[in-house]
Design a protein around this motif. Structure first.
Motif, PDB file in Angstrom:
ATOM      1  N   SER A  29       0.846  -1.188   0.000  1.00 28.45           N
ATOM      2  CA  SER A  29       0.000   0.000   0.000  1.00 28.45           C
ATOM      3  C   SER A  29       0.884   1.240   0.000  1.00 28.45           C
ATOM      4  O   SER A  29       1.983   1.246   0.538  1.00 28.45           O
ATOM      5  CB  SER A  29      -0.927   0.002   1.213  1.00 28.45           C
ATOM      6  N   PHE A  30       0.395   2.295  -0.619  1.00 29.34           N
ATOM      7  CA  PHE A  30       1.145   3.536  -0.729  1.00 29.34           C
ATOM      8  C   PHE A  30       0.508   4.578   0.185  1.00 29.34           C
ATOM      9  O   PHE A  30      -0.554   5.119  -0.116  1.00 29.34           O
ATOM     10  CB  PHE A  30       1.153   4.025  -2.176  1.00 29.34           C
ATOM     11  N   LYS A  31       1.147   4.848   1.307  1.00 30.53           N
ATOM     12  CA  LYS A  31       0.637   5.822   2.274  1.00 30.53           C
ATOM     13  C   LYS A  31       1.335   7.171   2.187  1.00 30.53           C
ATOM     14  O   LYS A  31       0.792   8.177   2.631  1.00 30.53           O
ATOM     15  CB  LYS A  31       0.787   5.253   3.694  1.00 30.53           C
ATOM     16  N   THR A  32       2.558   7.174   1.651  1.00 30.81           N
ATOM     17  CA  THR A  32       3.295   8.418   1.462  1.00 30.81           C
ATOM     18  C   THR A  32       3.824   8.458   0.039  1.00 30.81           C
ATOM     19  O   THR A  32       4.545   7.551  -0.384  1.00 30.81           O
ATOM     20  CB  THR A  32       4.468   8.530   2.448  1.00 30.81           C
ATOM     21  N   ILE A  33       3.448   9.501  -0.693  1.00 25.56           N
ATOM     22  CA  ILE A  33       3.857   9.641  -2.088  1.00 25.56           C
ATOM     23  C   ILE A  33       4.758  10.858  -2.216  1.00 25.56           C
ATOM     24  O   ILE A  33       4.403  11.965  -1.798  1.00 25.56           O
ATOM     25  CB  ILE A  33       2.628   9.780  -3.011  1.00 25.56           C
TER      26      ILE A  33
ATOM     27  N   CYS B 216      -2.949  11.081  -4.473  1.00 22.99           N
ATOM     28  CA  CYS B 216      -3.089  11.112  -3.013  1.00 22.99           C
ATOM     29  C   CYS B 216      -4.557  11.112  -2.599  1.00 22.99           C
ATOM     30  O   CYS B 216      -4.928  10.475  -1.604  1.00 22.99           O
ATOM     31  CB  CYS B 216      -2.370  12.336  -2.448  1.00 22.99           C
TER      32      CYS B 216
ATOM     33  N   LEU C 295      -5.960   7.513  -2.989  1.00 19.74           N
ATOM     34  CA  LEU C 295      -5.494   6.523  -2.013  1.00 19.74           C
ATOM     35  C   LEU C 295      -5.594   6.990  -0.569  1.00 19.74           C
ATOM     36  O   LEU C 295      -5.333   6.220   0.350  1.00 19.74           O
ATOM     37  CB  LEU C 295      -4.036   6.150  -2.312  1.00 19.74           C
TER      38      LEU C 295
ATOM     39  N   ALA D 116      -3.529   9.165   0.626  1.00 23.62           N
ATOM     40  CA  ALA D 116      -2.111   9.173   0.985  1.00 23.62           C
ATOM     41  C   ALA D 116      -1.622  10.580   1.309  1.00 23.62           C
ATOM     42  O   ALA D 116      -2.243  11.579   0.940  1.00 23.62           O
ATOM     43  CB  ALA D 116      -1.282   8.592  -0.166  1.00 23.62           C
ATOM     44  N   HIS D 117      -0.498  10.640   1.994  1.00 19.23           N
ATOM     45  CA  HIS D 117       0.165  11.901   2.319  1.00 19.23           C
ATOM     46  C   HIS D 117       1.096  12.279   1.167  1.00 19.23           C
ATOM     47  O   HIS D 117       1.842  11.438   0.652  1.00 19.23           O
ATOM     48  CB  HIS D 117       0.971  11.754   3.604  1.00 19.23           C
TER      49      HIS D 117
ATOM     50  N   SER E 270       9.381   7.411   1.752  1.00 15.87           N
ATOM     51  CA  SER E 270       8.162   7.441   0.948  1.00 15.87           C
ATOM     52  C   SER E 270       7.916   6.046   0.396  1.00 15.87           C
ATOM     53  O   SER E 270       8.833   5.225   0.312  1.00 15.87           O
ATOM     54  CB  SER E 270       8.305   8.451  -0.206  1.00 15.87           C
ATOM     55  N   ASP E 271       6.679   5.777   0.028  1.00 19.76           N
ATOM     56  CA  ASP E 271       6.339   4.467  -0.529  1.00 19.76           C
ATOM     57  C   ASP E 271       6.400   4.448  -2.047  1.00 19.76           C
ATOM     58  O   ASP E 271       6.551   3.390  -2.654  1.00 19.76           O
ATOM     59  CB  ASP E 271       4.913   4.068  -0.099  1.00 19.76           C
TER      60      ASP E 271
END
Length: 278
Positions: free
Chosen positions: A2-6, A26, A29, A31-32, A109-110
């Motif tokens: 999963s992508f939580k920080t882009i 963002c 998802l 995301a941050h 970052s993810d």
């Protein structure tokens, strides 16, 4: 995963499309967003003959840093209207150390997003960003060409497969994205060997994905003398793919730079959004 920080890396000449792409992903998802605004400069003069010009270089550097900070402040204000979690940072980079410096940010970052503006006037920054993410941070990159709207919840995905460690890494990073999508495992000129692709090329990765509840079709394609990148891009268009997922740099960066290769072509001239991992 999963992508939580882009992380989105942009230059001083970023386009509205870069910001729109990053904020859309963002929002999609939850995301941050970490927006890194970069000014890429040549290495500072160090030799004796450069002493006369060093003061000019320092003054120019200071002006660029001030412009960079002003641009970052402007972007902070403009991002307020999107209703997402975000932070904006500015970074003046010496081109000799840019891969490492960008990699330092990418480690936290993810996913690293490379928008269309880096394919234009800021192409040097594009390569530093990709190399920093893939080699210095081991993070996947999403390369988005101009006039394309990416989604990390795509309907159709082309998974480029050749049974290498890099391809396996790409598939692993794309597991969450492939869930619920129509996935085409695509092999070009595959060899049926016990040590690599197995007697039925693509069957092993299809079984692996099935255990993650991902239904996939195996497409084995002949190159017919064409570059592999051309075959992948055309097949992606033929199946109406929204995203290409692949591994990067199965060969060394030096060999890719001298002789070319699939990775370099897909980074330099992508036809669709490409998620690349190494």
């Amino acid at each position: 995963m999963s992508f939580k920080t882009i992380l989105s890396v942009v230059g001083m000449r970023q386009s509205a499309a870069d910001i729109e792409i990053a904020t859309t992903l963002c929002t999609e998802l939850g995301a941050h967003l970490r927006l890194l605004v970069v000014s890429l400069e040549a290495t500072s003069p160090v030799a004796d003959y450069a002493l006369a010009t060093s003061s000019i270089w320092v003054e120019e550097r200071q002006r660029n840093i001030e412009k960079l900070a002003a641009e970052a402040d402007s972007l902070k204000e403009s991002l307020k209207r999107y209703g997402i979690s975000y932070e904006v940072e500015s970074l003046w980079l010496d081109s000799a150390y840019a891969d490492t410096d960008i990699g330092d940010y990418a480690r936290y970052s993810d996913l690293v997003v490379v928008g269309p503006s880096l394919s234009g006037d800021d192409e040097e920054l594009k390569w530093h960003t990709v190399n920093g993410a893939l080699f210095e941070a081991m993070r996947p990159v999403l390369i988005v060409p101009d006039k394309r709207v990416p989604s990390l919840k795509p309907k159709t995905i082309l998974l480029a497969w050749n049974s290498t460690l890099e391809a396996s890494r790409g598939a692993r990073e794309g597991l969450d994205i492939m869930a619920g999508a129509e996935v085409h495992i695509t092999l070009v000129d595959p060899d049926a060997t016990c040590g690599r692709n197995g007697e039925e090329p693509g069957a092993d990765i299809a079984l692996y994905l099935a255990r993650h509840d991902i239904n996939a079709t195996v497409d084995r394609l002949p190159s017919a003398g064409r570059d592999i990148s051309d075959v992948l891009n055309q097949h992606a268009i033929d199946i109406s793919a929204d995203l290409i997922v692949m591994g990067g740099y199965g060969h060394s960066r030096l060999r890719e730079r001298i002789f070319g290769g699939v990775t370099r072509t897909m980074i330099k001239t992508p036809k669709l959004p490409v998620l690349m991992a190494r």
